[in-house]
Scaffold this motif. Structure first.
Motif, PDB file in Angstrom:
ATOM      1  N   GLY A 136      46.085  44.929  52.585  1.00 36.54           N
ATOM      2  CA  GLY A 136      44.768  44.429  52.214  1.00 36.54           C
ATOM      3  C   GLY A 136      43.830  44.354  53.399  1.00 36.54           C
ATOM      4  N   GLY A 137      43.056  43.279  53.423  1.00 36.16           N
ATOM      5  CA  GLY A 137      42.119  43.062  54.516  1.00 36.16           C
ATOM      6  C   GLY A 137      42.775  42.268  55.628  1.00 36.16           C
ATOM      7  N   LYS A 138      41.939  41.726  56.509  1.00 33.02           N
ATOM      8  CA  LYS A 138      42.470  40.962  57.642  1.00 33.02           C
ATOM      9  C   LYS A 138      42.183  39.474  57.553  1.00 33.02           C
ATOM     10  CE  LYS A 138      42.766  44.780  60.847  1.00 33.02           C
ATOM     11  NZ  LYS A 138      42.308  45.340  62.111  1.00 33.02           N
ATOM     12  N   GLY A 139      41.490  39.032  56.506  1.00 27.87           N
ATOM     13  CA  GLY A 139      41.443  37.616  56.181  1.00 27.87           C
ATOM     14  C   GLY A 139      40.324  36.769  56.746  1.00 27.87           C
ATOM     15  N   PHE A 183      45.630  28.767  51.908  1.00 29.19           N
ATOM     16  CA  PHE A 183      46.603  29.655  52.543  1.00 29.19           C
ATOM     17  C   PHE A 183      47.005  30.770  51.570  1.00 29.19           C
ATOM     18  CE2 PHE A 183      51.068  30.778  53.388  1.00 29.19           C
ATOM     19  CZ  PHE A 183      50.973  31.217  54.701  1.00 29.19           C
ATOM     20  N   ALA A 184      47.249  30.409  50.320  1.00 30.70           N
ATOM     21  CA  ALA A 184      47.687  31.375  49.309  1.00 30.70           C
ATOM     22  C   ALA A 184      46.624  32.440  49.047  1.00 30.70           C
ATOM     23  CB  ALA A 184      48.051  30.659  48.009  1.00 30.70           C
ATOM     24  N   VAL A 185      45.356  32.043  48.959  1.00 29.73           N
ATOM     25  CA  VAL A 185      44.298  33.031  48.708  1.00 29.73           C
ATOM     26  C   VAL A 185      44.162  33.978  49.905  1.00 29.73           C
ATOM     27  CG1 VAL A 185      42.273  31.712  49.508  1.00 29.73           C
ATOM     28  CG2 VAL A 185      42.007  33.367  47.681  1.00 29.73           C
ATOM     29  N   ILE A 186      44.320  33.440  51.102  1.00 24.76           N
ATOM     30  CA  ILE A 186      44.255  34.288  52.310  1.00 24.76           C
ATOM     31  C   ILE A 186      45.440  35.257  52.336  1.00 24.76           C
ATOM     32  CG2 ILE A 186      44.396  34.256  54.838  1.00 24.76           C
ATOM     33  CD1 ILE A 186      42.830  31.492  54.599  1.00 24.76           C
ATOM     34  N   ILE A 187      46.635  34.761  52.011  1.00 23.86           N
ATOM     35  CA  ILE A 187      47.821  35.627  51.970  1.00 23.86           C
ATOM     36  C   ILE A 187      47.649  36.702  50.894  1.00 23.86           C
ATOM     37  CG2 ILE A 187      50.304  35.670  51.407  1.00 23.86           C
ATOM     38  CD1 ILE A 187      49.586  34.677  54.256  1.00 23.86           C
ATOM     39  N   GLY A 188      47.064  36.322  49.759  1.00 23.28           N
ATOM     40  CA  GLY A 188      46.791  37.306  48.713  1.00 23.28           C
ATOM     41  C   GLY A 188      45.843  38.391  49.180  1.00 23.28           C
ATOM     42  N   HIS A 189      44.869  38.005  50.009  1.00 26.15           N
ATOM     43  CA  HIS A 189      43.920  38.980  50.558  1.00 26.15           C
ATOM     44  C   HIS A 189      44.607  39.891  51.586  1.00 26.15           C
ATOM     45  CE1 HIS A 189      40.051  40.569  51.899  1.00 26.15           C
ATOM     46  NE2 HIS A 189      40.515  40.438  53.127  1.00 26.15           N
ATOM     47  N   LEU A 190      45.430  39.300  52.428  1.00 25.46           N
ATOM     48  CA  LEU A 190      46.123  40.069  53.468  1.00 25.46           C
ATOM     49  C   LEU A 190      47.195  40.991  52.890  1.00 25.46           C
ATOM     50  CD1 LEU A 190      46.686  37.187  56.049  1.00 25.46           C
ATOM     51  CD2 LEU A 190      45.097  39.081  56.301  1.00 25.46           C
ATOM     52  N   PHE A 191      47.910  40.478  51.882  1.00 22.48           N
ATOM     53  CA  PHE A 191      49.077  41.183  51.344  1.00 22.48           C
ATOM     54  C   PHE A 191      49.007  41.263  49.816  1.00 22.48           C
ATOM     55  CE2 PHE A 191      50.396  38.791  55.177  1.00 22.48           C
ATOM     56  CZ  PHE A 191      50.658  39.864  56.020  1.00 22.48           C
ATOM     57  N   TYR A 232      46.855  32.867  44.974  1.00 27.33           N
ATOM     58  CA  TYR A 232      47.351  34.130  45.541  1.00 27.33           C
ATOM     59  C   TYR A 232      46.772  35.318  44.781  1.00 27.33           C
ATOM     60  CZ  TYR A 232      50.342  38.071  46.580  1.00 27.33           C
ATOM     61  OH  TYR A 232      50.781  39.327  46.919  1.00 27.33           O
ATOM     62  N   PHE A 233      46.767  35.246  43.457  1.00 26.90           N
ATOM     63  CA  PHE A 233      46.252  36.359  42.653  1.00 26.90           C
ATOM     64  C   PHE A 233      44.745  36.535  42.835  1.00 26.90           C
ATOM     65  CE2 PHE A 233      50.259  35.659  40.242  1.00 26.90           C
ATOM     66  CZ  PHE A 233      50.804  36.900  40.494  1.00 26.90           C
ATOM     67  N   ILE A 234      44.016  35.444  43.005  1.00 26.48           N
ATOM     68  CA  ILE A 234      42.580  35.548  43.309  1.00 26.48           C
ATOM     69  C   ILE A 234      42.402  36.280  44.643  1.00 26.48           C
ATOM     70  CG2 ILE A 234      40.509  34.234  43.956  1.00 26.48           C
ATOM     71  CD1 ILE A 234      41.351  32.158  41.809  1.00 26.48           C
ATOM     72  N   GLY A 235      43.263  35.974  45.601  1.00 21.23           N
ATOM     73  CA  GLY A 235      43.216  36.660  46.894  1.00 21.23           C
ATOM     74  C   GLY A 235      43.424  38.162  46.777  1.00 21.23           C
ATOM     75  N   ASN A 236      44.148  38.582  45.750  1.00 22.04           N
ATOM     76  CA  ASN A 236      44.413  40.006  45.511  1.00 22.04           C
ATOM     77  C   ASN A 236      43.173  40.783  45.089  1.00 22.04           C
ATOM     78  OD1 ASN A 236      47.598  41.135  44.949  1.00 22.04           O
ATOM     79  ND2 ASN A 236      47.313  38.994  45.482  1.00 22.04           N
TER      80      ASN A 236
END
Length: 186
Positions: free
Chosen positions: A99-102, A83-91, A9-13
């Protein structure tokens, strides 16, 4: 395992567009769609910003999958991390969940974790694009292909977290889908 998912999740951020925008002196959250993704970065800052953002965002999805394989986690656990990395990117928590749209992050995850399902997406995207003349609408066809192939190959029980990511990505694209549909079929 939970630590792996939290790290994912944090990487997604880490939003590539935000960093490129800062480097160029532009807050992309204040420009056009306000989205911190490759499409908005490219529209505001040019093709090189699009490419760098796409590669950075896809790369973080691929990185999370690589970490999972490195530690020999199950495919299901890696799919949850995807899923977590995508959620981190989105939110991203540090940007008030804007964030972005994933799409690029999903591509990075699916390319590395499920190459056969990625191939189905890739083929359908380019099969539908000449007819629809819309990347957004072609994306819907490619996501449908991913889900259908997951059921045909009987791997949906393992990749269901990525199916959930698709649903959230489509919801985040609701306005774009409506706009593309109206301009294409009216």
């Amino acid at each position: 395992m939970i630590v792996y998912w939290l790290v994912s999740y944090f990487i997604g951020n880490l939003l590539t567009a935000w960093w490129i925008g800062r480097w160029k002196g532009v807050d992309l959250r204040q420009q056009r769609s306000g989205n911190l993704g490759a499409r908005n970065a490219g529209a505001i800052l040019g093709k090189s910003a699009f490419l760098l953002t796409f590669l950075g965002d896809a790369g973080k999805g691929a990185l999370v999958v690589w970490i999972g394989f490195f530690f020999d986690f199950s495919i299901w656990a890696i799919a949850v991390a995807g899923f977590a990395v995508i959620i981190g990117h989105l939110f991203p928590f540090w940007l008030k969940y804007r964030g972005g749209k994933g799409i690029a992050t999903f591509i990075g995850v699916s390319f590395c974790l499920t190459p056969d399902l990625f191939l189905a997406m890739f083929i359908l995207f380019f099969a539908f694009y000449p007819w629809l003349k819309s990347a957004t609408l072609s994306m819907l066809a490619s996501f449908a292909g991913f889900i259908i192939m997951a059921f045909i190959l009987q791997v949906w029980i393992v990749v269901w977290p990525l199916v959930m990511a698709i649903i959230i990505i489509v919801i985040k694209h609701k306005f774009d889908i409506q706009e593309s549909f109206n301009s294409r079929f009216r």
